[in-house]
Design an enzyme around this catalytic site. Structure first.
Site, PDB file in Angstrom:
ATOM      1  N   GLU A  89       0.709  -1.345  -0.080  1.00 45.33           N
ATOM      2  CA  GLU A  89       0.112   0.086  -0.057  1.00 45.33           C
ATOM      3  C   GLU A  89       0.873   1.385   0.072  1.00 45.33           C
ATOM      4  OE1 GLU A  89      -3.092  -0.012   2.943  1.00 45.33           O
ATOM      5  OE2 GLU A  89      -4.126  -1.675   1.798  1.00 45.33           O
ATOM      6  N   GLU A 142      -5.236  -8.686   0.009  1.00 50.10           N
ATOM      7  CA  GLU A 142      -6.181  -8.245   1.239  1.00 50.10           C
ATOM      8  C   GLU A 142      -7.314  -8.182   0.964  1.00 50.10           C
ATOM      9  OE1 GLU A 142      -4.582  -5.114   4.214  1.00 50.10           O
ATOM     10  OE2 GLU A 142      -2.495  -6.128   3.686  1.00 50.10           O
TER      11      GLU A 142
HETATM   12  C1  BGP Z   1      -4.701  -2.529   5.065  1.00 47.08           C
HETATM   13  C2  BGP Z   1      -3.278  -2.620   5.613  1.00 47.08           C
HETATM   14  C3  BGP Z   1      -3.181  -3.773   6.532  1.00 47.08           C
HETATM   15  C4  BGP Z   1      -4.393  -4.069   7.615  1.00 47.08           C
HETATM   16  C5  BGP Z   1      -5.505  -3.666   6.885  1.00 47.08           C
HETATM   17  C6  BGP Z   1      -6.955  -3.481   7.597  1.00 47.08           C
HETATM   18  O1  BGP Z   1      -4.718  -1.111   4.567  1.00 47.08           O
HETATM   19  O2  BGP Z   1      -2.261  -3.163   4.698  1.00 47.08           O
HETATM   20  O3  BGP Z   1      -1.954  -3.464   7.392  1.00 47.08           O
HETATM   21  O4  BGP Z   1      -4.484  -3.431   8.819  1.00 47.08           O
HETATM   22  O5  BGP Z   1      -5.631  -2.431   6.020  1.00 47.08           O
HETATM   23  O6  BGP Z   1      -6.856  -2.038   8.151  1.00 47.08           O
HETATM   24  P1  BGP Z   1      -7.067  -1.446   9.879  1.00 47.08           P
HETATM   25  O7  BGP Z   1      -6.151  -2.654  10.274  1.00 47.08           O
HETATM   26  O8  BGP Z   1      -6.907  -0.249   9.905  1.00 47.08           O
HETATM   27  O9  BGP Z   1      -8.619  -2.029  10.041  1.00 47.08           O
END
Ligand code: BGP
Length: 469
Positions: free
Chosen positions: A165, A368
């Protein structure tokens, strides 16, 4: 488009799930690891730090065995830069090198392909102190780190992801890169840092191909289509603007080595063009070619054209900021939201997959996708998470439709394999198939429990995506 028959998922489709080092491992300042920027920042009020996380560092065998039980074909995890190189460059921590070697062997024992993210939000603090990504020396440090990883694990790791990201780091530079976004010249500074990351990525892709001709490597941004708030042509322009800034800038560069023209002229208008583009940089970017595109998908965005004369607002450009004359985020009334307020748009997933494939014609792996929720561990050890199953089912259905539309898919790795600490909302925002028994501040026994989604995903994988019931 309606399909009379759906095309099947490919036979060698990589079903799995994801984590990242600082969110899952723990042992954050022990066993020779240096601090990363995540370890030195103050956690948001009411949330735990990353010292223990899900303690995968000490539970990796158990975690990988549970992934094998679900039938995983791949496990996407990240390597902590500061665990390998505690100062970010120079001295190597052999114990850290050994840890990932053991984790990789453990995966391979069950025929689980390691899918390795090289850098996931955890720049070594020592490099940050020297300017972080604003300092061109960080590009060299990343190449050194890449070389160490390729040398240490290249005999066993076939799939590599460069930077997680990068677009979110840039769009939310205040929160993730720690940049004061209200300082004069902040936008130029952010896009100069962005240029260095793009350069680091291009160098890593070239080095990978040189050192490991059999391996495959690709970028891992967060890609999601941006919708116009209405069919007004101005709103369509705004959506194209924000699509360019949020999405295409990163993929145009990774795949073609060119700066997206819409973003370039936006930067020019604001007197924020990166001035650190040196002779040879653009040739290098053009020479680096990814083998696939990986991307994270949670939800689409919707924008309108700001009213004439509207002032820009500073802040997180992904959610809420107004970029004068360019785009303004609005909420989309067509979606349900998660408990944490994230919009849910499975059809947007198909639309995004189609668009990315039509633009770049490279195989896609999803690194993801998932739902953060408050889960409850029942007395009998069960965790009933029908909301997560429903979310994943709808996204997998849409992915199957995208495959039927001709999109070449390599794999799907939802977030997350096991419960871990969210970026800024603590462990109570759970994403895993595997429940980790701890609370925000009470570490309890860190025991693992199979959620209902665990058993459901196992069936999905065993049927290669045909049994989603
Ligand atoms: C993405 C990231 C992750 C992860 C996920 C969920 O942006 O790559 O590291 O954490 O989002 O987001 P959050 O943890 O803020 O709920």
């Amino acid at each position: 488009m309606l399909h009379k028959t759906l095309k099947p998922f490919p036979q060698d489709f990589l079903w799995g799930a994801s984590t990242s080092a600082y969110q899952v491992e723990g042992a954050s300042l022990t066993n020779g690891k240096g601090p990363s920027v995540q370890d030195v920042k103050t956690p948001p009020a009411g949330t735990s730090g990353f010292e223990v996380a899900a303690d995968q560092y000490h539970h990796y065998k158990e975690d990988v065995a549970l992934m094998a039980e679900m039938g995983f074909k791949t496990y996407r995890f990240s390597i902590s830069w500061a665990r390998l190189l505690p100062e970010g460059t120079g001295r190597v921590n052999d114990e850290g090198v050994q840890y990932y070697s053991d984790l990789i062997d453990e995966c391979l024992k069950y025929d689980i392909q390691p899918l390795v993210t090289m850098y996931h939000f955890d720049l070594p603090a020592a490099l940050d102190e020297k300017g972080g990504w604003a300092n061109r020396a960080t590009v060299d440090a990343f190449v050194e780190f890449s070389e160490l990883m390729f040398k240490s694990y290249g005999d066993r790791v076939k799939y590599w992801l460069t930077i997680n990201e990068q677009n979110m780091m840039t769009l939310a530079a205040g929160a993730i890169l720690g940049i004061d976004t209200s300082a004069p010249g902040a936008t130029k500074n952010i896009y100069e840092q962005n240029h260095h990351m793009l350069l680091a990525q291009a160098k890593a892709m070239n080095l990978c191909h040189e050192m490991l001709p059999e391996a495959k490597i690709g970028p891992a941004p967060n890609i999601a289509l941006v919708y116009p708030a209405s069919c007004k042509p101005e709103d369509v322009t705004a959506a194209a603007n924000f699509n360019a800034l949020r999405n295409w800038l990163y993929l145009d560069m990774a795949v073609y080595g060119i700066y997206n023209n819409i973003v370039w002229s936006w930067l020019e208008e604001q007197d924020a063009l990166p001035e650190n583009i040196l002779d040879g940089d653009m040739d290098l970017m053009a020479s680096a070619k990814p083998d696939f595109i990986a991307f994270n998908y949670y939800s689409t965005a919707t924008v309108k054209m700001p009213d004439e004369g509207a002032e820009g607002t500073k802040g997180d450009q992904q959610r809420g900021a107004t970029l004068a004359g360019f785009s303004q985020a609005v909420s989309n009334p067509n979606f349900q939201k998660t408990e944490f307020g994230w919009e849910i748009d499975p059809i947007g997933f198909r639309n995004t997959l189609r668009e990315v494939y039509s633009r770049y014609h490279l195989p896609i792996i999803i690194t993801e996708n998932g739902l953060g929720a408050y889960d409850t561990l029942e007395e009998d050890g069960a965790v009933h998470d029908p909301y997560r199953i429903e979310y994943l089912r709808k996204h997998i259905e849409q992915m199957n439709l995208a495959i039927s539309d001709g999109v070449e898919m390599m794999g799907y790795c939802p977030w997350s394999a096991v419960d871990l600490i969210s970026t800024h909302e603590g462990i109570v925002k759970r994403y895993g198939f595997i429940y980790v028994n701890r609370d925000e501040f009470d570490l309890k026994d860190l025991k693992r429990y199979r959620k209902d989604s665990f058993f459901w995903y196992k069936k999905v994988i065993a049927s290669n995506g045909t049994d989603l019931a």
